[in-house]
Design a protein around this motif. Sequence first.
Motif, PDB file in Angstrom:
ATOM      1  N   GLN A 403      12.109   0.028 -10.396  1.00 48.67           N
ATOM      2  CA  GLN A 403      11.286  -0.270  -9.225  1.00 48.67           C
ATOM      3  C   GLN A 403      10.095   0.677  -9.140  1.00 48.67           C
ATOM      4  O   GLN A 403       8.967   0.259  -8.853  1.00 48.67           O
ATOM      5  N   ALA A 404      10.355   1.954  -9.415  1.00 46.22           N
ATOM      6  CA  ALA A 404       9.275   2.946  -9.351  1.00 46.22           C
ATOM      7  C   ALA A 404       8.208   2.649 -10.404  1.00 46.22           C
ATOM      8  O   ALA A 404       7.006   2.715 -10.120  1.00 46.22           O
ATOM      9  N   ILE A 405       8.638   2.296 -11.605  1.00 45.59           N
ATOM     10  CA  ILE A 405       7.690   1.997 -12.685  1.00 45.59           C
ATOM     11  C   ILE A 405       6.848   0.775 -12.331  1.00 45.59           C
ATOM     12  O   ILE A 405       5.636   0.740 -12.574  1.00 45.59           O
ATOM     13  N   GLN A 406       7.483  -0.211 -11.724  1.00 48.17           N
ATOM     14  CA  GLN A 406       6.762  -1.422 -11.314  1.00 48.17           C
ATOM     15  C   GLN A 406       5.708  -1.089 -10.261  1.00 48.17           C
ATOM     16  O   GLN A 406       4.580  -1.600 -10.291  1.00 48.17           O
ATOM     17  N   GLU A 409       2.788   0.722 -11.921  1.00 51.48           N
ATOM     18  CA  GLU A 409       1.950  -0.211 -12.681  1.00 51.48           C
ATOM     19  C   GLU A 409       1.093  -1.047 -11.747  1.00 51.48           C
ATOM     20  O   GLU A 409      -0.097  -1.266 -11.997  1.00 51.48           O
ATOM     21  N   THR A 410       1.685  -1.522 -10.637  1.00 49.50           N
ATOM     22  CA  THR A 410       0.944  -2.356  -9.677  1.00 49.50           C
ATOM     23  C   THR A 410      -0.214  -1.590  -9.053  1.00 49.50           C
ATOM     24  O   THR A 410      -1.319  -2.108  -8.892  1.00 49.50           O
ATOM     25  N   LEU A 411       0.033  -0.312  -8.725  1.00 48.19           N
ATOM     26  CA  LEU A 411      -1.002   0.519  -8.103  1.00 48.19           C
ATOM     27  C   LEU A 411      -1.974   1.094  -9.120  1.00 48.19           C
ATOM     28  O   LEU A 411      -2.968   1.717  -8.738  1.00 48.19           O
ATOM     29  N   GLY A 412      -1.665   0.927 -10.393  1.00 47.66           N
ATOM     30  CA  GLY A 412      -2.547   1.446 -11.441  1.00 47.66           C
ATOM     31  C   GLY A 412      -2.551   2.956 -11.523  1.00 47.66           C
ATOM     32  O   GLY A 412      -3.573   3.582 -11.816  1.00 47.66           O
ATOM     33  N   LEU A 413      -1.391   3.572 -11.267  1.00 49.59           N
ATOM     34  CA  LEU A 413      -1.313   5.037 -11.234  1.00 49.59           C
ATOM     35  C   LEU A 413      -1.050   5.660 -12.600  1.00 49.59           C
ATOM     36  O   LEU A 413      -1.207   6.866 -12.762  1.00 49.59           O
ATOM     37  N   ALA A 414      -0.599   4.852 -13.559  1.00 49.10           N
ATOM     38  CA  ALA A 414      -0.270   5.404 -14.879  1.00 49.10           C
ATOM     39  C   ALA A 414      -0.512   4.342 -15.939  1.00 49.10           C
ATOM     40  O   ALA A 414      -0.495   3.136 -15.662  1.00 49.10           O
ATOM     41  N   SER A 415      -0.728   4.801 -17.157  1.00 43.01           N
ATOM     42  CA  SER A 415      -0.949   3.885 -18.278  1.00 43.01           C
ATOM     43  C   SER A 415       0.366   3.262 -18.718  1.00 43.01           C
ATOM     44  O   SER A 415       1.450   3.755 -18.389  1.00 43.01           O
ATOM     45  N   LYS A 416       0.262   2.172 -19.469  1.00 40.74           N
ATOM     46  CA  LYS A 416       1.459   1.516 -19.971  1.00 40.74           C
ATOM     47  C   LYS A 416       2.221   2.425 -20.931  1.00 40.74           C
ATOM     48  O   LYS A 416       3.456   2.404 -20.970  1.00 40.74           O
TER      49      LYS A 416
END
Length: 464
Positions: A403-406, A409-416
Amino acid sequence: MNIFEKAKSYFKKESGQIAEATIDSEDNLYTRLTGNESKGLPDNYLEEIREQSWAAFITNPIGKRQIKTLTSYLVGRGLSVSSLSKDAQRAIDRFVKEKENYWDMFVREESNRIQIDGEAFVLLFINRYDGSVIARDIEPNEIKEIFTDPDDYKKIIGIKRAYTRRIPHPDFSGYRFEYIEEVIQPGIPDPRNRNIIRDFVYVKIPTVATMQRGIPDLASHLYWLKQFRGILDARVALNKFRAAYIWDVTIQGTPADVEDFRNKNSKPPKPGTIKIHNQSVTWEAKSPNIAAADAKDDIRSVKLMAVAGSGLPEHVLTGDASNANYSSTEQATLPFIKGVEDYQDLFEFFFKDLFGKVIYYGQRYGDIPERLTDENGKEIDGDNLVVTTFPEIQPKDEAKQAQAIQVYETLGLASKETLSTRAGFNWEHEKKKMEEEEAEYRDKYPEYRPDEEEEEQWPDSRKK
């Protein structure tokens, strides 16, 4: 005089010198940048501590468990070093993947080294034709002096190394030895190979700002580790004595009867033996009457001194959770986590220095451009050039982590790549596999083309 008495005498001497010194009334208002007033311990004393720390790591289970546990939290699975610049990433990958650098062993051995010796010196050999870097460890006891800038004690400009070089005979029948004293300066060619440029990276466990050399992590409780082992040795010996016994035989008769019986029964009876005799002979097994008190509390008190010095919870250091419950474990875990995070910060500094030099020499002698930018063309400053990701300290809750990773990713806080590493995956490996699977699927079903809306939701690596 043992090592601890030496330490006491040294500090007594230092305090006496300080008491007799003349202090300028304004000196306490300033902090010196020069190294003339640096604190430090005698070199032979530090060498002795390092040797005893190494001995404790080899022979003392608690000492070894302390070092190995912290290393597993620092550089276990999940450690990665990356950069937002593709060019800088090429230099990092070349160093990590270089077989002669033994990267997976290197990071673990450096973690052990820093804890056991309190510091690490990494010698760098740079190929002046392509900028590639090979790293080798130096024994701290070989470093006899650290030279610093006269105006800034934090700026190291050279190190003096004294060591014995072992050179095998041509037929490998033995060695000849060569004693070498040399000063190593950053960017100066190797005297034995002018095609190689030498540099070094130095990292130490933080003590105080003006102390040049690091102090081993085991130093504060070496004494208690020895005491703990000594007490256990004494208890083992005591229990052996308690288990020992003798046969006391009483004979009613003359001295000649006693002598005759001794000759016929010179060897003690084996276990389970049946002895038949009359009332004139009495057999009695006797054991030593050693009235030693229960030392459980004393043993644990000594053990807790080692626990306090290590900074690890008792159940983590000893593997014994009999004195722990959920509440006490939770209370002990937070300081431990903070301690591990502190070590991670130290290693982040170490890796920034190491890979900063790897990138620099790639720029100077290799094909790495001077200007390093991210994927949007924005120039990256030196502080943000190298990013270190450490393994998770606490066990992962898979659902919460997903959930945290999702959310990230949604907020654009970290790269893939960062999110993949955080989830425990190798990004490059998984990316390649996804591309291969996509290519295989398209080859199998050439008529299949997803609509634009569906394709927009695919990872970039899978789009055509």
